[in-house]
Design a protein around this motif. Sequence first.
Motif, PDB file in Angstrom:
ATOM      1  N   ILE A  78       0.693  -1.124   0.143  1.00 48.73           N
ATOM      2  CA  ILE A  78       0.034  -0.035  -0.007  1.00 48.73           C
ATOM      3  C   ILE A  78       0.788   1.246   0.018  1.00 48.73           C
ATOM      4  O   ILE A  78       0.584   2.272  -0.664  1.00 48.73           O
ATOM      5  CB  ILE A  78      -0.978   0.245   1.255  1.00 48.73           C
ATOM      6  N   LEU A  79       2.059   1.293   0.640  1.00 44.60           N
ATOM      7  CA  LEU A  79       2.837   2.352   0.703  1.00 44.60           C
ATOM      8  C   LEU A  79       3.446   2.774  -0.340  1.00 44.60           C
ATOM      9  O   LEU A  79       3.867   4.102  -0.524  1.00 44.60           O
ATOM     10  CB  LEU A  79       3.931   1.958   1.771  1.00 44.60           C
ATOM     11  N   ASP A  80       3.411   1.851  -1.605  1.00 46.44           N
ATOM     12  CA  ASP A  80       4.156   2.403  -2.732  1.00 46.44           C
ATOM     13  C   ASP A  80       3.399   3.526  -3.450  1.00 46.44           C
ATOM     14  O   ASP A  80       3.844   3.991  -4.473  1.00 46.44           O
ATOM     15  CB  ASP A  80       4.423   1.208  -3.523  1.00 46.44           C
ATOM     16  N   ASP A  81       2.136   3.574  -3.124  1.00 43.62           N
ATOM     17  CA  ASP A  81       1.286   4.530  -3.955  1.00 43.62           C
ATOM     18  C   ASP A  81       0.805   5.709  -2.761  1.00 43.62           C
ATOM     19  O   ASP A  81       0.241   6.387  -3.164  1.00 43.62           O
ATOM     20  CB  ASP A  81      -0.076   3.763  -4.258  1.00 43.62           C
ATOM     21  N   LEU A 116      10.510  -0.159   8.310  1.00 43.90           N
ATOM     22  CA  LEU A 116      11.916  -0.129   7.826  1.00 43.90           C
ATOM     23  C   LEU A 116      11.600  -0.032   6.465  1.00 43.90           C
ATOM     24  O   LEU A 116      12.808  -0.152   5.764  1.00 43.90           O
ATOM     25  CB  LEU A 116      12.773  -1.234   8.443  1.00 43.90           C
ATOM     26  N   LEU A 117      10.687  -0.200   5.803  1.00 42.88           N
ATOM     27  CA  LEU A 117      10.413  -0.203   4.279  1.00 42.88           C
ATOM     28  C   LEU A 117      11.209  -1.545   3.633  1.00 42.88           C
ATOM     29  O   LEU A 117      11.770  -1.388   2.355  1.00 42.88           O
ATOM     30  CB  LEU A 117      10.481   1.086   3.822  1.00 42.88           C
ATOM     31  N   ALA A 118      11.582  -2.744   4.432  1.00 45.44           N
ATOM     32  CA  ALA A 118      12.236  -3.612   3.955  1.00 45.44           C
ATOM     33  C   ALA A 118      11.724  -4.240   2.620  1.00 45.44           C
ATOM     34  O   ALA A 118      10.420  -4.303   2.725  1.00 45.44           O
ATOM     35  CB  ALA A 118      12.584  -4.462   4.984  1.00 45.44           C
ATOM     36  N   ASP A 119      12.370  -4.444   1.686  1.00 47.92           N
ATOM     37  CA  ASP A 119      11.807  -5.118   0.524  1.00 47.92           C
ATOM     38  C   ASP A 119      10.967  -4.036  -0.332  1.00 47.92           C
ATOM     39  O   ASP A 119      10.342  -4.377  -1.481  1.00 47.92           O
ATOM     40  CB  ASP A 119      11.002  -6.342   0.577  1.00 47.92           C
ATOM     41  N   ARG A 120      10.665  -2.831   0.069  1.00 47.50           N
ATOM     42  CA  ARG A 120       9.964  -2.004  -0.802  1.00 47.50           C
ATOM     43  C   ARG A 120      10.829  -1.279  -1.774  1.00 47.50           C
ATOM     44  O   ARG A 120      12.041  -1.151  -1.720  1.00 47.50           O
ATOM     45  CB  ARG A 120       9.349  -0.713   0.069  1.00 47.50           C
ATOM     46  N   PRO A 121      10.539  -0.586  -2.980  1.00 46.83           N
ATOM     47  CA  PRO A 121      11.170  -0.121  -3.963  1.00 46.83           C
ATOM     48  C   PRO A 121      11.892   1.061  -3.543  1.00 46.83           C
ATOM     49  O   PRO A 121      11.262   2.022  -2.674  1.00 46.83           O
ATOM     50  CB  PRO A 121      10.161   0.223  -5.001  1.00 46.83           C
ATOM     51  N   GLU A 122      13.139   1.662  -4.126  1.00 40.65           N
ATOM     52  CA  GLU A 122      13.895   2.897  -3.937  1.00 40.65           C
ATOM     53  C   GLU A 122      12.816   3.918  -4.022  1.00 40.65           C
ATOM     54  O   GLU A 122      13.143   4.915  -2.984  1.00 40.65           O
ATOM     55  CB  GLU A 122      14.902   2.803  -4.725  1.00 40.65           C
ATOM     56  N   VAL A 151      18.804  -2.606   6.837  1.00 40.91           N
ATOM     57  CA  VAL A 151      17.491  -1.849   6.408  1.00 40.91           C
ATOM     58  C   VAL A 151      17.138  -0.549   7.017  1.00 40.91           C
ATOM     59  O   VAL A 151      16.702   0.312   6.477  1.00 40.91           O
ATOM     60  CB  VAL A 151      16.220  -2.894   6.548  1.00 40.91           C
ATOM     61  N   LEU A 152      17.727  -0.698   8.319  1.00 37.46           N
ATOM     62  CA  LEU A 152      17.501   0.740   9.149  1.00 37.46           C
ATOM     63  C   LEU A 152      18.382   1.528   8.569  1.00 37.46           C
ATOM     64  O   LEU A 152      17.828   2.811   8.236  1.00 37.46           O
ATOM     65  CB  LEU A 152      17.764   0.374  10.534  1.00 37.46           C
ATOM     66  N   ARG A 153      19.577   1.384   8.065  1.00 35.81           N
ATOM     67  CA  ARG A 153      20.418   2.357   7.503  1.00 35.81           C
ATOM     68  C   ARG A 153      20.038   2.751   6.204  1.00 35.81           C
ATOM     69  O   ARG A 153      20.122   4.090   5.722  1.00 35.81           O
ATOM     70  CB  ARG A 153      22.024   1.899   7.383  1.00 35.81           C
ATOM     71  N   ARG A 154      19.267   1.928   5.547  1.00 38.49           N
ATOM     72  CA  ARG A 154      18.671   2.278   4.198  1.00 38.49           C
ATOM     73  C   ARG A 154      17.712   3.121   4.260  1.00 38.49           C
ATOM     74  O   ARG A 154      17.590   4.504   3.474  1.00 38.49           O
ATOM     75  CB  ARG A 154      18.211   0.836   3.588  1.00 38.49           C
ATOM     76  N   VAL A 155      16.654   2.965   4.986  1.00 35.99           N
ATOM     77  CA  VAL A 155      15.539   3.724   5.014  1.00 35.99           C
ATOM     78  C   VAL A 155      15.755   5.201   5.833  1.00 35.99           C
ATOM     79  O   VAL A 155      15.398   5.992   5.218  1.00 35.99           O
ATOM     80  CB  VAL A 155      14.568   3.013   5.870  1.00 35.99           C
ATOM     81  N   LEU A 156      16.874   5.143   6.671  1.00 38.93           N
ATOM     82  CA  LEU A 156      17.114   6.602   7.261  1.00 38.93           C
ATOM     83  C   LEU A 156      18.030   7.206   6.484  1.00 38.93           C
ATOM     84  O   LEU A 156      18.173   8.649   6.601  1.00 38.93           O
ATOM     85  CB  LEU A 156      17.525   6.259   8.904  1.00 38.93           C
ATOM     86  N   GLY A 157      18.831   6.508   5.598  1.00 44.98           N
ATOM     87  CA  GLY A 157      20.045   7.210   4.887  1.00 44.98           C
ATOM     88  C   GLY A 157      19.086   7.889   3.401  1.00 44.98           C
ATOM     89  O   GLY A 157      19.604   8.811   2.957  1.00 44.98           O
TER      90      GLY A 157
END
Length: 406
Positions: A78-81, A116-122, A151-157
Motif C-alpha cells: 500500500i505504501l508504494d502508492d 523499515l520499508l524492507a523490500d519496498r522499492p527505492e 534496512v535501518l540504514r537504508r531507510v534513514l539514509g
Amino acid sequence: MKPIAIITATPPGINPGMLAGEAAARATLSRAGLLPQTTFFRLVTLEERLSAVGDGVGDVLGACDVGVRHVALTDPAILDDHVPLFWADFLHMRRYITALAQGDPGREAAFRGVLLLADRPEATVRAAVSYGTSLLFNSTADDADPVYGPVLRRVLGAAGHVQMRDAISAVRVAGSRPAPAEACGIDPAQLMALPAVAEALLAGLVCDGTEQALVFFARGQHRPDDVVGFVGELTAATGVGCRWLPWGDRLSFPFGEPAIWPWPTVDLPPAPAGAGVLPRLLAAIQGSRFVVTDTYHAAVSSWALGVPAVVLTGTYHDAERAAKGVDLRVRVDKRTVLLAQDGLLDFCIEPSLIATAEGRTAVATRLAAPLMDGAIGPAFRAALATRAARSEESLLAALDASMAPV
C-alpha cells in the motif's frame, strides 16, 4: 499528487502523550490542507491491543478519541502508492519491532516491511518521511544485526526527509543524511508550543487554577517518603498546593500506584462533546502553576504549554530492568536527554538529590524562584515555538516534494 500514509504507534491504553502526538499530527495536516489526502495507519489496532480488557474497552476507546480514524496496515505494498510518513515514537527501533511481534518471526518480518520499508522499492523509500522518531535505546548489537541493521540504514539514509526527536538519535542519523542539520527535530507533542496547534488540542477548554500545582508519578520507582517529603518542601517554598493529575491508566503505566500518594485528584473541566480525555488533561496543565512528574510526555506537554515541569527520574522497577536489559548497558534516559537538549536540566532531579531531608530542602529552595517567577515557562515556550515553526515548515516542504507527481 500522492496521498499520505501516516503511521503511528498503538497506545497500550490511555496514554495522553501518544494521544497528544496523534492530535498534533491531525492539527498540523489539517492546517496545511493535507488531511483529506491522509490516511492514519497502525500496524496493530487499538481494539486488538485491548482485546484482553473486557467490558472496559469502550471506555478506553472513548478516552483515546482525538478525532482520528485509524486503519490497520496489513499490506506494505500500500505504501508504494503513498508518501509514508512515520510519526513519532520508536517506530524504527529494533526493540519496538520485536516487542510488537511478540516472538513471532513472521510478524517481525512483516513489521520490518512497514516500519523499515524492507523490500519496498527505492522510490517508496525516497518518498518516505520520518518525523519525531527515535533510536535512543538501540544497542550496538541492534545496529550490527545483519537483518535489522542494513534496512535501518537504508531507510534513514535514503528517505526524503528525517527529523529525529532527540539529539542522540539525530547525531546517529545525520552522518548518513545529505543535509545533516535536517535530522535534528522535535517531539511532535512539542508542536503545542504553536498557539494554533495548542488551540486545536485543547478544544477550547480553559482551566483556571494557577495557584495549584499538579503531580503524577507512574513511570519510575521511588521511595515514597522522599517524593512526598520533597513535594511538601516545594509546596512550603512556593505556597502552592498540589493536586494529582490522572495522566493515563494502568494499561499504559503498569507500575503506577496512585493509592500510595496522598494528594487529592484535580477537578478536570468537562469534556467537549465527542472529545476524549486529552483536552481536559492539557487544560488542567495549562491552568496550573507547575507540574512535578516522572513521566516523559507529561513534562514535554507541560513545557510546550509554557508551564514549568520538574522531573523526578526515580530508578527502574525490577520488571522494567529485566525487560530493557539495563543491567547490560549504561542507562539512557529519554527524560534527561530531552531536558538536556532543551536547556532544562535544572529541573531534572535524580533520586540521590532528594534522599535526605537536607537535600529535599535544598532542591526545593533552588527551584522555588524559577517556578514562581512566571517568566521561565512562557520564555521557553516562545523559544520552542520558533523551533517548532521551522520544524513544521521543513516537514510540510518535504511532504509537498514527496507528494508531487514524478
